[in-house]
Design a protein around this motif. Structure first.
Motif, PDB file in Angstrom:
ATOM      1  N   LYS A  67       0.664  -1.114   0.054  1.00  0.00           N
ATOM      2  CA  LYS A  67       0.068  -0.025   0.053  1.00  0.00           C
ATOM      3  C   LYS A  67       0.835   1.209   0.186  1.00  0.00           C
ATOM      4  O   LYS A  67       0.469   2.209  -0.860  1.00  0.00           O
ATOM      5  CB  LYS A  67      -0.883  -0.173   1.384  1.00  0.00           C
ATOM      6  CG  LYS A  67      -1.835   1.281   1.160  1.00  0.00           C
ATOM      7  CD  LYS A  67      -2.661   1.199   2.595  1.00  0.00           C
ATOM      8  CE  LYS A  67      -3.452  -0.140   2.966  1.00  0.00           C
ATOM      9  NZ  LYS A  67      -4.301  -0.007   3.977  1.00  0.00           N
ATOM     10  N   VAL A 114      -6.317   0.345  -5.309  1.00  0.00           N
ATOM     11  CA  VAL A 114      -6.996   1.689  -5.622  1.00  0.00           C
ATOM     12  C   VAL A 114      -5.826   2.836  -6.149  1.00  0.00           C
ATOM     13  O   VAL A 114      -6.282   3.350  -7.202  1.00  0.00           O
ATOM     14  CB  VAL A 114      -7.822   2.175  -4.414  1.00  0.00           C
ATOM     15  CG1 VAL A 114      -8.401   3.424  -4.902  1.00  0.00           C
ATOM     16  CG2 VAL A 114      -8.677   0.999  -4.140  1.00  0.00           C
ATOM     17  N   GLU A 166     -10.329  11.358   0.577  1.00  0.00           N
ATOM     18  CA  GLU A 166     -11.047  10.014   0.522  1.00  0.00           C
ATOM     19  C   GLU A 166      -9.884   8.957   0.211  1.00  0.00           C
ATOM     20  O   GLU A 166      -9.895   7.694   0.716  1.00  0.00           O
ATOM     21  CB  GLU A 166     -11.777   9.737  -0.459  1.00  0.00           C
ATOM     22  CG  GLU A 166     -13.128  10.833  -0.444  1.00  0.00           C
ATOM     23  CD  GLU A 166     -13.924  10.666  -1.742  1.00  0.00           C
ATOM     24  OE1 GLU A 166     -13.684   9.874  -2.483  1.00  0.00           O
ATOM     25  OE2 GLU A 166     -15.058  11.486  -1.366  1.00  0.00           O
ATOM     26  N   GLY A 167      -8.785   9.142  -0.394  1.00  0.00           N
ATOM     27  CA  GLY A 167      -7.678   8.226  -0.840  1.00  0.00           C
ATOM     28  C   GLY A 167      -6.353   8.139   0.274  1.00  0.00           C
ATOM     29  O   GLY A 167      -5.506   7.795  -0.008  1.00  0.00           O
ATOM     30  N   VAL A 178      -6.294   3.721   1.523  1.00  0.00           N
ATOM     31  CA  VAL A 178      -7.010   2.665   0.766  1.00  0.00           C
ATOM     32  C   VAL A 178      -6.174   1.679   0.409  1.00  0.00           C
ATOM     33  O   VAL A 178      -4.950   1.658   0.570  1.00  0.00           O
ATOM     34  CB  VAL A 178      -7.720   3.433  -0.388  1.00  0.00           C
ATOM     35  CG1 VAL A 178      -8.859   4.541  -0.099  1.00  0.00           C
ATOM     36  CG2 VAL A 178      -6.580   4.169  -1.319  1.00  0.00           C
ATOM     37  N   GLU A 179      -6.863   0.668  -0.329  1.00  0.00           N
ATOM     38  CA  GLU A 179      -5.966  -0.612  -0.733  1.00  0.00           C
ATOM     39  C   GLU A 179      -4.926   0.192  -1.815  1.00  0.00           C
ATOM     40  O   GLU A 179      -5.142   0.754  -2.692  1.00  0.00           O
ATOM     41  CB  GLU A 179      -6.912  -1.718  -1.235  1.00  0.00           C
ATOM     42  CG  GLU A 179      -7.861  -2.172  -0.173  1.00  0.00           C
ATOM     43  CD  GLU A 179      -7.293  -2.772   1.041  1.00  0.00           C
ATOM     44  OE1 GLU A 179      -5.899  -3.318   0.712  1.00  0.00           O
ATOM     45  OE2 GLU A 179      -7.446  -2.433   2.237  1.00  0.00           O
TER      46      GLU A 179
END
Length: 609
Positions: free
Chosen positions: A403, A462, A454-455, A458-459
C-alpha cells in the motif's frame, strides 16, 4: 551547570525541564558508580589473576565517556592507564562478528583469541523414578517422587537411591560433550539444573529441564538373572555454542557373570590360600576404577557421586579392556609359578584363556518434562500457533508495504507529470492541444486532492488504478514528444535508410569480391531492400499527413523488425563459403552489411585465396 530536558511527557502531558549540576548527577548515581568496578574484581577472581598480571586495559562502551566512570575505574586499576583506541560503540559488535566468523564454516578470517565459556555450572540430580505401573498419573512430578503426602510418608521409611554430579563446571568451554556413568537397576528421574553461584541472577529459575529415563528396569528383567551386579548407565550431555545443555544419549550396559570353570580349585603353596582360576576372578576395582561392573565394596566407594568421563565413554572403555587384559596376564604368571613350586602341573601347561564377557546394551527412552516450571520451552501446538501469528503479521506487513509503495508511486508520478508539463511546455505544445494538456493537469490535481481526502488510506489496488487513469492521459502526449521532430522516430528512419544504401553498395562489391554468389541470391537481397525502402517511404508519407497532436502513423520501435529479414539475408550470403568452381576468384573473404557477420572487417584485397 547543565540543563537536563526530555521531550517525553512524564505526567499529564507535561514535559520535564530542570537544571542539574554534574556534582548532583554524580551524587544521585553514586551507587551505580560503585557497581562499575565490581565486574573488574569478579573477572580477575575468575581468571585467578591480579592487577600485577595485567599489561594493558582497553575500555569500550558508551558509559566510559562519563568522566566519573573513568575516574572510578582508574582508581581501581591504580597505575594502569585506560586505553581508548577502539570505537567504544562498535567494538562489541565487531568482536562478536569476528568470533562468529571464526566458528563458522562459511568464512575464513584471521583467528582471534576468544574462548566462549559457560558462566554458570550445570549439574544433575538423579533419583529413582517411580515405576510406570505405580505412577498413576501426576505427570513427571510423580516420576520424581513428588507425590501426595501419604505417599511421601510411606517412602520415607525406605532409603531412596539418589546421586548428584557436576556435568559442566563454571568456565567450561562451549561446544563440548561430557559423559557421566553410574550403577543402578531402576529407571531414573533426572533434574538438570544450574548449580548455586554468587553470579547467578537472583530470582532466576535454576532448573533447566526434567527428564524421565526408562529402560533400565526392562534390561534387568531380561538379563538380570545372568549377573550379580546392576547395569551401568551412561548419560552423555552436549554443551552447544549457545551455552545450552542437551541430553543427547542415554545407554545402559549389563555384563553377564563369567561361567563356572571345570578346573579344580587348589591351594597355593606360596600363599596357602585357595587358588582361583584367572577367568573366574572378579575385576579389581583398584585397577578398573571406571569399569561398569564393580564389586560391592567398589559400589560403596562410588556411592557419593557418579563417575565422569570427558568426551564420551569410548576411551574409558578401551582403558578398562586394556587393564583387564593386563590383570589376567598377571594372574596367569602367578599361577604358573605356584604350579611349578608345588609340582602339581607341568611347566609347559598354560592356563586356558578366559571367555570374552557378554555385554548387553540398551538405548534408554528419554522423555523431557517441564511440569511445575515457570520457564519452559513451548509445546508443538504453541510453536505452530506462534508460526501462524507470525505468518499473519508478515502478510499484514506485506500489505502495508504494498500500500505504501503504491501510494508513493502515485504521488511521485503526479509530481513527475506536473514538472514535465511546466518544464517542456513549448515542446509539448507542438504535439498536443490546449484541451489535451488541460485534461492532464485537471486529472493530476483531482487525484492529488483525492489522495489527501478519500484516498488517505485505501488498498494498493485503488492507488494503482488511479495511477493508470493519469497515465492514460499523460503517456500519449509524452510519447509524441519523444517521437516528434528530431526525436527517436527521425533517428530510426535515418538509420534504416543508411542500412538500405549499405546493402545496395555491398551487392555491387560482391560482384567482384564474391563471384561464387549466384544472381538469384543477390537479387533476393536487393528485392528485400526494396521492400524495406517502400515501407519507409509509405510510413514517412503517412506521418507527414498527420497533425502533431494526432496518434503517430508509426513509432521508432516499429522500424527494426522491418530490417530483420534484409539483415539476415545479407549475413547469410556474406558467410557463404567459396565453392570449388569459384576458387579462382580474386578474393575469398566474407562481407556483410554494417559489419554483421564479418566482425566489422572488410576483406584484405591483397590476400590471395
Amino acid at each position: 551547570m547543565h540543563r537536563l530536558r526530555t521531550e517525553a511527557r512524564v505526567h499529564d502531558d507535561i514535559d520535564l525541564s530542570t537544571h542539574l549540576s554534574r556534582a548532583q548527577l554524580e551524587e544521585l548515581c553514586a551507587d551505580l558508580f560503585e557497581r562499575a568496578v565490581q565486574p573488574l574484581d569478579s573477572v580477575l577472581q575468575q581468571a585467578n589473576l591480579t592487577l600485577k598480571d595485567i599489561a594493558a586495559v582497553e575500555v569500550i562502551g558508551g558509559g566510559v565517556r562519563v568522566p566519573k566512570v573513568q575516574q572510578v575505574v582508574k582508581d581501581r586499576l591504580g597505575s594502569l592507564e585506560l586505553s581508548m583506541h577502539l570505537n567504544g560503540d562498535e567494538a562489541m559488535a565487531q568482536g562478536a562478528a569476528f568470533y562468529a566468523a571464526n566458528i563458522s564454516t562459511s568464512f575464513k578470517v584471521r583467528p582471534i583469541g576468544v574462548t566462549d565459556i559457560l558462566p554458570f555450572g550445570v549439574g544433575a540430580r538423579l533419583e529413582e523414578a517411580v515405576p510406570e505401573e505405580e505412577k498413576g498419573g501426576g505427570g513427571f512430578l510423580g516420576a520424581l517422587g513428588l507425590k501426595k503426602k501419604k505417599e511421601e510418608e510411606k517412602e520415607q521409611a525406605t532409603e531412596k537411591w539418589q546421586r548428584r554430579a557436576t556435568i559442566f563446571a563454571p568456565g567450561h568451554k562451549l561446544r563440548s560433550n561430557r559423559t557421566i556413568s553410574f550403577n543402578t537397576s531402576k529407571d531414573i528421574a533426572l533434574n538438570l539444573t544450574y548449580e548455586a553461584s554468587a553470579l547467578f541472577p537472583p530470582g532466576a529459575q535454576p532448573t533447566i529441564a526434567l527428564f524421565d529415563i526408562r529402560g533400565v528396569s526392562e534390561l534387568v528383567r531380561e538379563h538380570g538373572t545372568k549377573t550379580s551386579y546392576p547395569p551401568k548407565v551412561f548419560l552423555t550431555f552436549e554443551l552447544d555454542a549457545s551455552a545450552l545443555v542437551h541430553l543427547v544419549k542415554a545407554e545402559a550396559r549389563l555384563q553377564e557373570d563369567a561361567p563356572p570353570s571345570s578346573e579344580a580349585v587348589g591351594v597355593s603353596p606360596l600363599t596357602g590360600v585357595p587358588s582361583i582360576p584367572p577367568h573366574c576372578r572378579p575385576h579389581s576395582p583398584r585397577t578398573h576404577p571406571r569399569s561398569p561392573f564393580l564389586l560391592p565394596f567398589a559400589l560403596a566407594q562410588n556411592a557419593d557421586a557418579p563417575s565422569e568421563e570427558e568426551d564420551g565413554e569410548g576411551e574409558g572403555g578401551k582403558e578398562a579392556e586394556a587393564e583387564e587384559k593386563k590383570d589376567a596376564e598377571t594372574v596367569k604368571k602367578v599361577d604358573g609359578q605356584n604350579a611349578t613350586a608345588g609340582n602339581t602341573t607341568s611347566s609347559n601347561t598354560t592356563a586356558p584363556a578366559p571367555p570374552k564377557p557378554i555385554v548387553h546394551r540398551k538405548i534408554l527412552r528419554v522423555t523431557s518434562h517441564y511440569e511445575g516450571l515457570r520457564l519452559r520451552p513451548g509445546t508443538e501446538e504453541e510453536k505452530e500457533s506462534s508460526k501462524q501469528k507470525l505468518a499473519a503479521l508478515r502478510a499484514n506487513d506485506q500489505l502495508k508495504r504494498e500500500k505504501a509503495d503504491a501510494r508513493n508511486s502515485l504521488e511521485a508520478y503526479l509530481y513527475e507529470v506536473k514538472n514535465k508539463m511546466m518544464e517542456h511546455e513549448e515542446e509539448l505544445s507542438l504535439v498536443s492541444t490546449d484541451e489535451q494538456r488541460s485534461a492532464v493537469l485537471a486529472q493530476v490535481e483531482a487525484t492529488d486532492d483525492w489522495m489527501y481526502d478519500e484516498g488517505r488510506d485505501v488498498e494498493a489496488s485503488v492507488y494503482k488504478e488511479r495511477t493508470t487513469q493519469v497515465r492514460a492521459l499523460a503517456v500519449p502526449i509524452f510519447l509524441r514528444q519523444a517521437e516528434g521532430p528530431g526525436g527517436a522516430r527521425a533517428a530510426a528512419l535515418e538509420a534504416a535508410v543508411k542500412n538500405v544504401a549499405e546493402v545496395r553498395a555491398l551487392v555491387k562489391r560482391w560482384n567482384v569480391t564474391m563471384p561464387w554468389l549466384t544472381e538469384e541470391e543477390k537479387e533476393s537481397l536487393l528485392s528485400e531492400a526494396t521492400v524495406v525502402e517502400t515501407w519507409l517511404q509509405e510510413k514517412e508519407a503517412a506521418q507527414a499527413a498527420k497533425e502533431g497532436h494526432e496518434e503517430p502513423a508509426f513509432l521508432s520501435i516499429d522500424v527494426p523488425p522491418q530490417l530483420k529479414k534484409m539483415k539476415d539475408i545479407a549475413r547469410r550470403l556474406g558467410r557463404k563459403p567459396v565453392s570449388r568452381e569459384g576458387r579462382g576468384g580474386r578474393h575469398g573473404g566474407r562481407e556483410g552489411v554494417g559489419g554483421v557477420g564479418t566482425g566489422g572487417r572488410w576483406p584484405d584485397p591483397r590476400r590471395k585465396s
